[in-house]
Enzyme design. Structure first.
Site, PDB file in Angstrom:
ATOM      1  N   ALA A  16       0.819  -1.228   0.000  1.00 31.53           N
ATOM      2  CA  ALA A  16       0.000   0.000   0.000  1.00 31.53           C
ATOM      3  C   ALA A  16       0.845   1.266   0.000  1.00 31.53           C
ATOM      4  CB  ALA A  16      -0.909  -0.005   1.217  1.00 31.53           C
ATOM      5  N   GLY A  18       3.328   1.699  -2.027  1.00 28.65           N
ATOM      6  CA  GLY A  18       4.057   1.716  -3.307  1.00 28.65           C
ATOM      7  C   GLY A  18       3.385   2.563  -4.381  1.00 28.65           C
ATOM      8  N   LEU A  20       2.097   1.708  -7.420  1.00 30.62           N
ATOM      9  CA  LEU A  20       0.847   1.253  -8.053  1.00 30.62           C
ATOM     10  C   LEU A  20      -0.367   1.630  -7.199  1.00 30.62           C
ATOM     11  CD1 LEU A  20      -0.253  -0.500 -10.470  1.00 30.62           C
ATOM     12  CD2 LEU A  20      -0.413  -2.343  -8.818  1.00 30.62           C
ATOM     13  N   ALA A  21      -0.217   1.418  -5.881  1.00 29.28           N
ATOM     14  CA  ALA A  21      -1.322   1.750  -4.977  1.00 29.28           C
ATOM     15  C   ALA A  21      -1.647   3.235  -5.100  1.00 29.28           C
ATOM     16  CB  ALA A  21      -0.937   1.401  -3.545  1.00 29.28           C
ATOM     17  N   LYS A  22      -0.611   4.050  -5.105  1.00 27.89           N
ATOM     18  CA  LYS A  22      -0.811   5.502  -5.118  1.00 27.89           C
ATOM     19  C   LYS A  22      -1.395   5.981  -6.453  1.00 27.89           C
ATOM     20  CE  LYS A  22       2.128   9.541  -4.959  1.00 27.89           C
ATOM     21  NZ  LYS A  22       3.045   9.704  -6.020  1.00 27.89           N
ATOM     22  N   LYS A 152       0.997  -8.261 -12.675  1.00 28.52           N
ATOM     23  CA  LYS A 152       2.075  -8.742 -13.514  1.00 28.52           C
ATOM     24  C   LYS A 152       3.411  -8.264 -12.935  1.00 28.52           C
ATOM     25  CE  LYS A 152       3.489  -6.631 -17.021  1.00 28.52           C
ATOM     26  NZ  LYS A 152       4.140  -5.456 -17.614  1.00 28.52           N
ATOM     27  N   ASP A 181      -4.347  -8.057 -16.301  1.00 33.37           N
ATOM     28  CA  ASP A 181      -3.654  -7.504 -17.456  1.00 33.37           C
ATOM     29  C   ASP A 181      -4.423  -6.210 -17.722  1.00 33.37           C
ATOM     30  OD1 ASP A 181      -3.158  -6.680 -20.130  1.00 33.37           O
ATOM     31  OD2 ASP A 181      -2.249  -8.630 -20.503  1.00 33.37           O
ATOM     32  N   HIS A 182      -3.828  -5.077 -17.363  1.00 34.88           N
ATOM     33  CA  HIS A 182      -4.655  -3.865 -17.342  1.00 34.88           C
ATOM     34  C   HIS A 182      -5.129  -3.456 -18.742  1.00 34.88           C
ATOM     35  CE1 HIS A 182      -0.863  -1.741 -18.213  1.00 34.88           C
ATOM     36  NE2 HIS A 182      -1.588  -0.724 -18.608  1.00 34.88           N
ATOM     37  N   LYS A 186      -9.089  -1.699 -20.606  1.00 28.43           N
ATOM     38  CA  LYS A 186      -9.203  -0.465 -21.403  1.00 28.43           C
ATOM     39  C   LYS A 186     -10.493  -0.499 -22.228  1.00 28.43           C
ATOM     40  CE  LYS A 186      -4.206   0.315 -21.803  1.00 28.43           C
ATOM     41  NZ  LYS A 186      -3.938   1.544 -21.076  1.00 28.43           N
ATOM     42  N   HIS A 244       0.195  -7.983 -22.750  1.00 27.79           N
ATOM     43  CA  HIS A 244      -0.742  -7.069 -23.423  1.00 27.79           C
ATOM     44  C   HIS A 244      -0.862  -7.331 -24.928  1.00 27.79           C
ATOM     45  CE1 HIS A 244      -0.200  -5.249 -19.602  1.00 27.79           C
ATOM     46  NE2 HIS A 244       0.851  -4.526 -19.895  1.00 27.79           N
TER      47      HIS A 244
HETATM   48  N1  LIG Z   1       3.730   0.799 -10.771  1.00 24.53           N
HETATM   49  C1  LIG Z   1       3.082   0.440 -11.878  1.00 24.53           C
HETATM   50  O1  LIG Z   1       2.629   1.262 -12.697  1.00 24.53           O
HETATM   51  C2  LIG Z   1       2.860  -1.003 -12.181  1.00 24.53           C
HETATM   52  C3  LIG Z   1       3.228  -1.970 -11.274  1.00 24.53           C
HETATM   53  N2  LIG Z   1       2.970  -3.286 -11.546  1.00 24.53           N
HETATM   54  C4  LIG Z   1       3.316  -4.328 -10.589  1.00 24.53           C
HETATM   55  O2  LIG Z   1       2.760  -4.028  -9.311  1.00 24.53           O
HETATM   56  C5  LIG Z   1       3.611  -4.489  -8.285  1.00 24.53           C
HETATM   57  C6  LIG Z   1       3.990  -3.313  -7.383  1.00 24.53           C
HETATM   58  O3  LIG Z   1       4.656  -2.338  -8.152  1.00 24.53           O
HETATM   59  P1  LIG Z   1       4.995  -0.883  -7.587  1.00 24.53           P
HETATM   60  O4  LIG Z   1       3.904  -0.361  -6.740  1.00 24.53           O
HETATM   61  O5  LIG Z   1       5.437  -0.100  -8.761  1.00 24.53           O
HETATM   62  O6  LIG Z   1       6.272  -1.192  -6.677  1.00 24.53           O
HETATM   63  P2  LIG Z   1       6.897  -0.295  -5.523  1.00 24.53           P
HETATM   64  O7  LIG Z   1       8.311  -0.702  -5.416  1.00 24.53           O
HETATM   65  O8  LIG Z   1       6.576   1.139  -5.675  1.00 24.53           O
HETATM   66  O9  LIG Z   1       6.136  -0.812  -4.222  1.00 24.53           O
HETATM   67  C7  LIG Z   1       6.377  -2.057  -3.634  1.00 24.53           C
HETATM   68  C8  LIG Z   1       5.550  -2.194  -2.377  1.00 24.53           C
HETATM   69  O10 LIG Z   1       5.869  -3.416  -1.735  1.00 24.53           O
HETATM   70  C9  LIG Z   1       6.172  -3.153  -0.356  1.00 24.53           C
HETATM   71  N3  LIG Z   1       7.141  -4.143   0.102  1.00 24.53           N
HETATM   72  C10 LIG Z   1       8.345  -4.423  -0.460  1.00 24.53           C
HETATM   73  N4  LIG Z   1       8.952  -5.403   0.237  1.00 24.53           N
HETATM   74  C11 LIG Z   1       8.102  -5.753   1.243  1.00 24.53           C
HETATM   75  C12 LIG Z   1       8.157  -6.720   2.290  1.00 24.53           C
HETATM   76  N5  LIG Z   1       9.198  -7.527   2.441  1.00 24.53           N
HETATM   77  N6  LIG Z   1       7.101  -6.811   3.138  1.00 24.53           N
HETATM   78  C13 LIG Z   1       6.024  -5.994   2.987  1.00 24.53           C
HETATM   79  N7  LIG Z   1       5.926  -5.062   2.026  1.00 24.53           N
HETATM   80  C14 LIG Z   1       6.950  -4.947   1.160  1.00 24.53           C
HETATM   81  C15 LIG Z   1       6.723  -1.739  -0.384  1.00 24.53           C
HETATM   82  O11 LIG Z   1       6.553  -1.064   0.806  1.00 24.53           O
HETATM   83  P3  LIG Z   1       7.601  -0.933   2.002  1.00 24.53           P
HETATM   84  O12 LIG Z   1       8.873  -0.492   1.385  1.00 24.53           O
HETATM   85  O13 LIG Z   1       6.950   0.088   2.882  1.00 24.53           O
HETATM   86  O14 LIG Z   1       7.609  -2.263   2.565  1.00 24.53           O
HETATM   87  C16 LIG Z   1       5.780  -1.091  -1.386  1.00 24.53           C
HETATM   88  O15 LIG Z   1       4.556  -0.791  -0.764  1.00 24.53           O
HETATM   89  C17 LIG Z   1       4.799  -5.139  -9.003  1.00 24.53           C
HETATM   90  O16 LIG Z   1       4.502  -6.502  -9.161  1.00 24.53           O
HETATM   91  C18 LIG Z   1       4.807  -4.455 -10.368  1.00 24.53           C
HETATM   92  O17 LIG Z   1       5.412  -5.244 -11.344  1.00 24.53           O
HETATM   93  C19 LIG Z   1       2.319  -3.663 -12.695  1.00 24.53           C
HETATM   94  C20 LIG Z   1       1.938  -2.740 -13.628  1.00 24.53           C
HETATM   95  C21 LIG Z   1       2.195  -1.339 -13.466  1.00 24.53           C
HETATM   96  O1  LIG Z   2       2.449  -3.208 -18.096  1.00 24.11           O
HETATM   97  C1  LIG Z   2       3.056  -2.260 -18.525  1.00 24.11           C
HETATM   98  O2  LIG Z   2       2.391  -1.334 -19.240  1.00 24.11           O
HETATM   99  C2  LIG Z   2       2.891  -0.017 -19.370  1.00 24.11           C
HETATM  100  C3  LIG Z   2       2.117   0.599 -20.528  1.00 24.11           C
HETATM  101  O3  LIG Z   2       0.770   0.678 -20.158  1.00 24.11           O
HETATM  102  P1  LIG Z   2      -0.157   1.797 -20.775  1.00 24.11           P
HETATM  103  O4  LIG Z   2      -1.487   1.532 -20.199  1.00 24.11           O
HETATM  104  O5  LIG Z   2       0.425   3.117 -20.354  1.00 24.11           O
HETATM  105  O6  LIG Z   2      -0.071   1.625 -22.253  1.00 24.11           O
HETATM  106  C4  LIG Z   2       4.377  -0.004 -19.635  1.00 24.11           C
HETATM  107  O7  LIG Z   2       4.850   1.319 -19.541  1.00 24.11           O
HETATM  108  C5  LIG Z   2       5.086  -0.833 -18.593  1.00 24.11           C
HETATM  109  O8  LIG Z   2       6.472  -0.898 -18.907  1.00 24.11           O
HETATM  110  C6  LIG Z   2       4.516  -2.224 -18.518  1.00 24.11           C
HETATM  111  O9  LIG Z   2       5.044  -2.875 -17.375  1.00 24.11           O
END
Ligand SMILES: NC(=O)C1=CN([C@@H]2O[C@H](COP(=O)(O)OP(=O)(O)OC[C@H]3O[C@@H](n4cnc5c(N)ncnc54)[C@H](OP(=O)(O)O)[C@@H]3O)[C@@H](O)[C@H]2O)C=CC1
Ligand SMILES: O=C1O[C@H](COP(=O)(O)O)[C@@H](O)[C@H](O)[C@H]1O
Length: 496
Positions: A16, A18, A20-22, A152, A181-182, A186, A244
């Site tokens: 939460a 990270g 993606l959550a935000k 993913k 698979d986002h 779409k 995708h």
């Molecule tokens: N960001 C994106 O746009 C996308 C992300 N994804 C996938 O989503 C997933 C998350 O990505 P993203 O949010 O970018 O990653 P981040 O690195 O931003 O966030 C990772 C999260 O995991 C937590 N975390 C890491 N290690 C631990 C642990 N040992 N115990 C508990 N919590 C832990 C971190 O928090 P803390 O450090 O506080 O523990 C943080 O909340 C990945 O699988 C990524 O491939 C897929 C598509 C798009």
């Molecule tokens: O899953 C992923 O998709 C994005 C592209 O997504 P889009 O919705 O912006 O087209 C890509 O940037 C990223 O590398 C990949 O992990």
């Protein structure tokens, strides 16, 4: 539009704190709440390592929501009160006991009938451990349903995907696993089925008798940003093609399902993946082209090459671009190439599908004054513009008797975009409603890795250099040659 039965559920977000959550999850949950698609009967528990409190999480949720929407403070305050934070150690049993206690408490407070979604928004190496601890510590034992949403990448190759699948299947049934698979969330990807199966003028032509080739482009102007570490082990093939791009191919190529149920749609998509002609090692360079971005100029700004990005090996051979020719060995598609290309730091951000129809057997206008008649093409604009265009031929005004291409455009801009859900919002709601049609089944994951692994293997042994392409271009010249040798060219992808 409000849905008739508002789902009542708790959502546990692993990760939460990270990105993606935000960026995606908090705004999506808010939009579901704002539109009334979920009621007051929901709760979110955010877990991660950081020692945040409920108040800190709520502040972060407020920031994430107001970054995207203009919101009344009252509504936002009511919304964030549903959020709680639990500092968490994914390997420690104690954390799961605490989570179970909190969920039971929240279900009482918010009148939630024991429905639980576990959303894995963390690095994939934790997915198996979390799933198994959720089960062994009894967090999956609730009065209602429990569902696992998994981000993913689903594995790095077929064998790691199998291992991950086995781990999560020990704790969850296939029907309760929602692999995101986002792209499937779409609007215009979902529209592919409707365009095909709700239009008498397309479905009869949707085969090798009338279609000459299909082109799918998903280009990005951004580079790898902060994800160099992940991308180095992934590359464009695993990051975009395995999921995708192959999902779009299967939606475009599948036969009409006998009904629009999750199982029937999946079953047709799976048949397409099974019919993909495997590209074995020695042939890989005839069917697939990779490239890596060098420095260049994007929108007037100089940008560095991939090898100068943060957390990237200065001698990296990771591909940031892939173009490929896919063949589907079935009656409908024999002989029709599906060309795909995707890459980072290309000229523009755009996802488009171009369906090029065959020329008429006898062209009355050919050889008159003009040498060539424009083929009919259907363009499905996935993003950033959403819509369809159909290119036909009409009479050129005047006495020449020549034809001229006429483009008919439909754009989604005219509809209520404020109410158009973003992919994540739509997929979260589907999961709450138990509709898995827009999530990937294990069989699809398995078949797509099987296909992609052969290409990766071929690349390991290939002696062909990875061409560099200028940032801001549409990829290396080799990608044009891939179509050129079949007598085709990429249809231009223009800025809107
Ligand atoms: N960001 C994106 O746009 C996308 C992300 N994804 C996938 O989503 C997933 C998350 O990505 P993203 O949010 O970018 O990653 P981040 O690195 O931003 O966030 C990772 C999260 O995991 C937590 N975390 C890491 N290690 C631990 C642990 N040992 N115990 C508990 N919590 C832990 C971190 O928090 P803390 O450090 O506080 O523990 C943080 O909340 C990945 O699988 C990524 O491939 C897929 C598509 C798009
Ligand atoms: O899953 C992923 O998709 C994005 C592209 O997504 P889009 O919705 O912006 O087209 C890509 O940037 C990223 O590398 C990949 O992990």
């Amino acid at each position: 539009m409000k849905i008739p039965d508002q789902p009542k559920t708790s959502i546990v977000i692993f990760g939460a704190t990270g990105d993606l959550a935000k960026r995606k999850l908090f705004p999506s949950i808010f939009n579901l709440y704002r539109k009334g698609n979920i009621s007051e009967e929901f709760a979110v528990v955010g877990v991660a390592r950081r020692p945040w409190t409920n108040e800190v999480l709520r502040e972060k949720v407020c920031e994430a929501v107001t970054d995207v929407f203009d919101v009344e403070q009252d509504k936002l305050d009511r919304f964030v009160n549903h959020f709680n934070y639990l500092p968490f150690d994914v390997t420690g049993k104690e954390s799961y006991h605490e989570l179970k206690k909190q969920l039971t408490q929240l279900e009482g407070d918010y009148n939630i009938p024991g429905n639980r979604i576990f959303y894995m928004a963390m690095a994939p190496e934790f997915f198996g451990t979390i799933a198994s601890n959720l089960k062994s510590e009894g967090v999956t034992e609730a009065n209602g349903w429990t569902r696992l949403v998994i981000e993913k990448p689903f594995g790095h190759d077929l064998s790691s995907a199998k291992k991950l699948n086995e781990d999560i299947r020990e704790a969850f049934n296939e029907d309760d696993i929602y692999r995101i698979d986002h792209y499937l969330g779409k609007e215009m990807v979902q529209n592919i089925e409707v365009i095909r199966f709700a239009n008498a003028m397309f479905e009869p032509l949707w085969n090798n008798r009338y279609i000459s080739n299909i082109q799918i482009t998903s280009s990005e102007a951004l580079g790898v940003e902060d994800r160099g570490g992940y991308y180095e082990t992934s590359g464009a093939l695993r990051d975009m093609v395995q999921n995708h791009m192959l999902q779009m191919v299967s939606l475009l190529a599948m036969d009409p399902p006998i009904r629009l149920s999750t199982d029937e749609i999946r079953s047709e998509k799976i048949k397409v993946l099974r019919a993909l002609r495997m590209v074995n090692g020695e042939e890989v360079d005839n069917y697939f082209v990779r490239g890596q971005y060098g420095p260049g100029i994007i929108r007037g700004n100089e940008v560095p090459g991939y090898r100068s990005e943060k957390n990237v090996d200065p001698n990296s051979k990771t591909e940031t671009f892939v173009a490929g020719k896919l063949l589907i060995d079935n009656h409908r598609w024999a002989g029709v190439p599906f060309y795909i290309r995707t890459g980072k730091r290309m000229g523009l951000k755009s996802t488009k599908i171009v369906i090029q129809f065959k020329e008429l057997p006898l062209n009355l206008y050919f050889n008159k004054n003009q040498k060539k008649i424009h083929p009919n093409i259907l363009i499905i604009h996935i993003q950033p513009d959403e819509g369809i265009s159909l290119v036909l031929n009409g009479k050129k005004v005047g006495p020449s008797g020549e034809t001229t291409p006429v483009q008919l455009d439909y754009s989604n801009d005219g509809i209520d975009t404020v109410n158009t859900p973003e992919a994540y919002e739509r997929l979260l709601l589907d999961c709450m409603l138990g509709d898995a049609a827009n999530f990937t089944h294990w069989d699809e994951v398995e078949l797509s890795w099987t296909y992609v692994d052969e290409i990766s293997k071929g690349w390991v042994t290939s002696t062909k250099q990875i061409p560099l392409y200028d940032s801001g271009s549409m990829g290396p010249k080799e990608a044009d040659d891939l179509l050129g040798k079949d007598g085709f060219q990429w249809w231009p992808i223009k800025e809107v």
